[in-house]
Write a protein that holds these residues in place. Structure first.
Motif, PDB file in Angstrom:
ATOM      1  N   PRO A  38       0.833  -1.208   0.000  1.00  9.69           N
ATOM      2  CA  PRO A  38       0.000   0.000   0.000  1.00  9.69           C
ATOM      3  C   PRO A  38       0.869   1.261   0.000  1.00  9.69           C
ATOM      4  CG  PRO A  38      -0.044  -1.081   2.146  1.00  9.69           C
ATOM      5  CD  PRO A  38       0.655  -2.015   1.218  1.00  9.69           C
ATOM      6  N   LEU A  39       0.292   2.344  -0.477  1.00 13.19           N
ATOM      7  CA  LEU A  39       1.040   3.585  -0.634  1.00 13.19           C
ATOM      8  C   LEU A  39       1.630   4.070   0.684  1.00 13.19           C
ATOM      9  CD1 LEU A  39       1.878   5.788  -2.650  1.00 13.19           C
ATOM     10  CD2 LEU A  39      -0.268   6.974  -2.120  1.00 13.19           C
ATOM     11  N   GLU A  40       0.908   3.903   1.785  1.00  8.79           N
ATOM     12  CA  GLU A  40       1.412   4.399   3.073  1.00  8.79           C
ATOM     13  C   GLU A  40       2.686   3.692   3.515  1.00  8.79           C
ATOM     14  OE1 GLU A  40      -2.250   1.738   3.928  1.00  8.79           O
ATOM     15  OE2 GLU A  40      -1.653   3.309   2.505  1.00  8.79           O
ATOM     16  N   LYS A  41       2.919   2.496   3.014  1.00  9.30           N
ATOM     17  CA  LYS A  41       4.157   1.799   3.334  1.00  9.30           C
ATOM     18  C   LYS A  41       5.318   2.278   2.469  1.00  9.30           C
ATOM     19  CE  LYS A  41       6.073  -2.842   4.028  1.00  9.30           C
ATOM     20  NZ  LYS A  41       5.802  -4.310   3.965  1.00  9.30           N
ATOM     21  N   LEU A  43       5.582   5.529   1.116  1.00  7.45           N
ATOM     22  CA  LEU A  43       5.889   6.951   1.289  1.00  7.45           C
ATOM     23  C   LEU A  43       7.093   7.213   2.199  1.00  7.45           C
ATOM     24  CD1 LEU A  43       2.308   8.524   1.435  1.00  7.45           C
ATOM     25  CD2 LEU A  43       3.933   8.524  -0.471  1.00  7.45           C
ATOM     26  N   PRO A  44       7.268   6.478   3.328  1.00  2.00           N
ATOM     27  CA  PRO A  44       8.438   6.751   4.168  1.00  2.00           C
ATOM     28  C   PRO A  44       9.776   6.454   3.495  1.00  2.00           C
ATOM     29  CG  PRO A  44       6.764   5.555   5.402  1.00  2.00           C
ATOM     30  CD  PRO A  44       6.354   5.508   3.968  1.00  2.00           C
ATOM     31  N   PRO A  63      -3.749   6.484  -8.068  1.00  3.68           N
ATOM     32  CA  PRO A  63      -2.982   5.920  -6.954  1.00  3.68           C
ATOM     33  C   PRO A  63      -2.372   4.561  -7.267  1.00  3.68           C
ATOM     34  CG  PRO A  63      -5.033   6.863  -6.149  1.00  3.68           C
ATOM     35  CD  PRO A  63      -5.106   6.894  -7.648  1.00  3.68           C
ATOM     36  N   CYS A  67       1.553   3.672  -7.028  1.00  2.19           N
ATOM     37  CA  CYS A  67       2.043   2.583  -6.180  1.00  2.19           C
ATOM     38  C   CYS A  67       2.943   1.637  -6.964  1.00  2.19           C
ATOM     39  CB  CYS A  67       0.864   1.802  -5.588  1.00  2.19           C
ATOM     40  SG  CYS A  67       0.177   2.492  -4.085  1.00  2.19           S
TER      41      CYS A  67
END
Length: 239
Positions: A38-41, A43-44, A63, A67
């Motif tokens: 997922p994108l939230e993983k 981004l960092p 999105p 990704c």
């Protein structure tokens, strides 16, 4: 382009860090099949990318497309770092006019290629000799006849036409991935497919991958009679 017997191993290695360089033999090709997180993983990890890679990601409106692009580039940098021992953010990746990524002035003769489709990424690596990979999620191809007429040989078109309709999409992508892997390995885009024929310098192999997907790898062979390298497929290993 030749079909060829080859050795394919499916592995799930458990690496604990450090360089993987000694594990890649001169007569081997390593393929890594990974799931798009997922994108939230992702981004960092953006600091690992170059400014150009970040700009390319930002230009992608959907999105899912963003990704896939981020997963491909971050996965590639992670693997190049493991094989070379160089930090991922310090690897100067660029891309050719056909979109093929390459390492500017690499300290090691590491060749690589990547492909992504739907929720998976496929990355191939080997020493010295070029490599091309292609991965496709099998889906309906509504204009398969038009595409085949433009890019496939007459024999391939006949094979598709004679294939039972429920099996045609899978066959189309099996043929497409082998063609695309070779084009990517040689650095040519689809515009070069018209001149694509038998080439004794390359071996193109179909791959058995995750359900619902088909894939292929193209391997450069520089000497007549030289055997294709052993192909090792690793699945879902985090960088």
């Amino acid at each position: 382009m030749l079909s060829h017997p080859y050795s394919l191993e499916l592995s799930r290695p458990n690496f604990t860090g450090g360089s993987l360089q000694p594990l890649l033999g001169k007569s081997e090709a390593h393929l890594w099949l990974q799931t798009v997180p997922p994108l939230e993983k992702l981004l960092p990890q953006l600091d690992f990318l170059s400014p150009e890679e970040r700009r390319r990601a930002e230009r992608l409106q959907l999105p899912a497309d963003r990704c896939r692009f981020l997963a491909g580039r971050l996965g590639l940098r992670s693997l190049l770092s493991r094989y070379s021992g160089i930090p991922p953010q310090a690897i100067p990746l660029d891309h050719s006019s056909t979109g093929k990524p390459y390492w500017r002035d690499p300290p090691l003769p590491l060749q690589f290629n990547l492909s992504h489709s739907h929720e998976r990424v496929l990355i191939g690596l080997r020493w010295q000799y070029r490599i091309g990979v292609d991965l496709e999620w099998v889906r309906p191809v509504l204009r398969w006849q038009r595409i085949a007429q433009r890019y496939f040989s007459a024999a391939e078109q006949v094979r598709l036409a004679n294939c039972p309709a429920p099996e045609r999409d899978a066959l189309f992508f099996q043929m497409w991935t082998q063609k695309e892997a070779l084009l990517k390995g040689t650095g040519r885009g689809l515009a070069g497919s018209a001149a694509l024929g038998e080439d004794s310098r390359w071996v193109t192999l179909p791959l058995q991958v995750a359900g619902g997907y088909v894939a292929a790898v193209a391997l450069e062979i520089r000497k007549d009679g030289e055997e294709a390298p052993a192909v090792r497929l690793y699945e879902d290993v985090d960088g």
